[in-house]
Design a protein around this motif. Sequence first.
Motif: not given
Ligand SMILES: C[S@@+](CC[C@H](N)C(=O)[O-])C[C@H]1O[C@@H](n2cnc3c(N)ncnc32)[C@H](O)[C@@H]1O
Length: 428
Positions: A319-321, A279-281, A274-276
């Motif tokens: 959780l990769d915050a 475009n990144r998704l 899951i991601d918010i």
């Molecule tokens: C550090 S990056 C993740 C990198 C990814 N885990 C990887 O290994 O390729 C943080 C991600 O958190 C997403 N994000 C930020 N706030 C969010 C939220 N409230 N819910 C879901 N995703 C969120 C951003 O869009 C971003 O893609």
Amino acid sequence: MAANIRALAAKALFQVVDKGRSLSDVLPELQQKAEAKDKALLQEICYGVLRVLPELEASLKDLVTKPLKGKTRSTHFLMLVGAYQLKYMRIPDHAAINETVNATKALKTDFLRGMVNGVLRNLQRNQPSIDENASDPVKFNHPSWFIKQIKNAYPQQWQNILENNQHKPPMWLRANARTNSAQEYVSLLGQANISVVRIDSNSDAILLEKPTDVSVLPGFEQGAVSVQDGAAQQAATLINCQANERILDICAAPGGKTCHMLELTPDIAEMVAIDIDGNRLARVQENLERISLNAELIEADASQPKTWWDGKQFDRILLDAPCSATGVIRRHPDIKWLRKASDIDVLVELQQQILDASWQLLKPGGTLLYATCSILPQENKDQVDAFLKRQSDATLVPIEQSQDDIGWQILPNEHSMDGFYYAKIMKS
Ligand SMILES: C[S@@+](CC[C@H](N)C(=O)[O-])C[C@H]1O[C@@H](n2cnc3c(N)ncnc32)[C@H](O)[C@@H]1O
């Protein structure tokens, strides 16, 4: 006519430093205007200037008597581009100066040609050294709020950390365990004349001697290998997914860790990412397709599970915050100038909300791996410490490689890796 690279660099720097845009957004737009052979030069100049910005500003300070503002502001950045080339690049001085002075035309500031020429010739004759009494930002090329926080958090290592942040990052590869081991992939690299420094013993990540274009990596298009820093590759090893488990990857985009978990454990029952950011998704989808992997992708706010969760708990959660990204400054030097001190509290609050929301989604007996690419304790060990105090059913699982009391803080350039933080938490 081909675009002047120095003018493009000045425009990019103006957008980042004055307009607060990220270099990874700005650069591709401007690279389109450059000839193919010049794209790398444009990139090198932009990254380089951002790495040592205060030092370059200081070198111009006494030479530029009238500050350039408004429509002439990009010419200020042009002079920084000139100063960077003279001090740090192997371009002959006369060529660097000529090209930079000519760029005033493209910036529509021909009338400043004489001034730019004078300033750069002056720098060429008399390159000022950084004086002992210079301020910390000039000596260490970081903003003062950040230096203060790093001094507090790492009283012994702060200078080292700031220096390491100015290094060019190495390139790490992740061999796809489904198709080849790291050792087997290193043989393929050898056949392609690509030199390897070592394989990381914890994660099997491959450290290259020199960065290289992905197009020359054997089997890249077929998914045999991916580019991912050694620190980020620790995640899939630490979370240690098992066959038939349901796994949730929260904040997953662009999907490096999602793919790695699937590569290491092909018989996962279900992988939900899951991601918010839609475009990144889409980039997660591209990565999954290149490597021929499958996951369920959900575009949603992880702090609001009610909006997307079906009520079935997960065995493991990564959780990769979202974080300050202060561990990856060597890769993204614009972070130093984009990030503000006031951002940190906002991020800490968001991380706490996502962490608390994620905990409900985990089965009793399940494991959550909390990760950030930050080196600030507020986002890392303090965050996890406060969480453990709030949640009576949460227990910290020790990480073998770590000497820290709560989790594992990797500092920038430690074993050539990015700065990263991991904490493994079990639900009783
Ligand atoms: C550090 S990056 C993740 C990198 C990814 N885990 C990887 O290994 O390729 C943080 C991600 O958190 C997403 N994000 C930020 N706030 C969010 C939220 N409230 N819910 C879901 N995703 C969120 C951003 O869009 C971003 O893609």
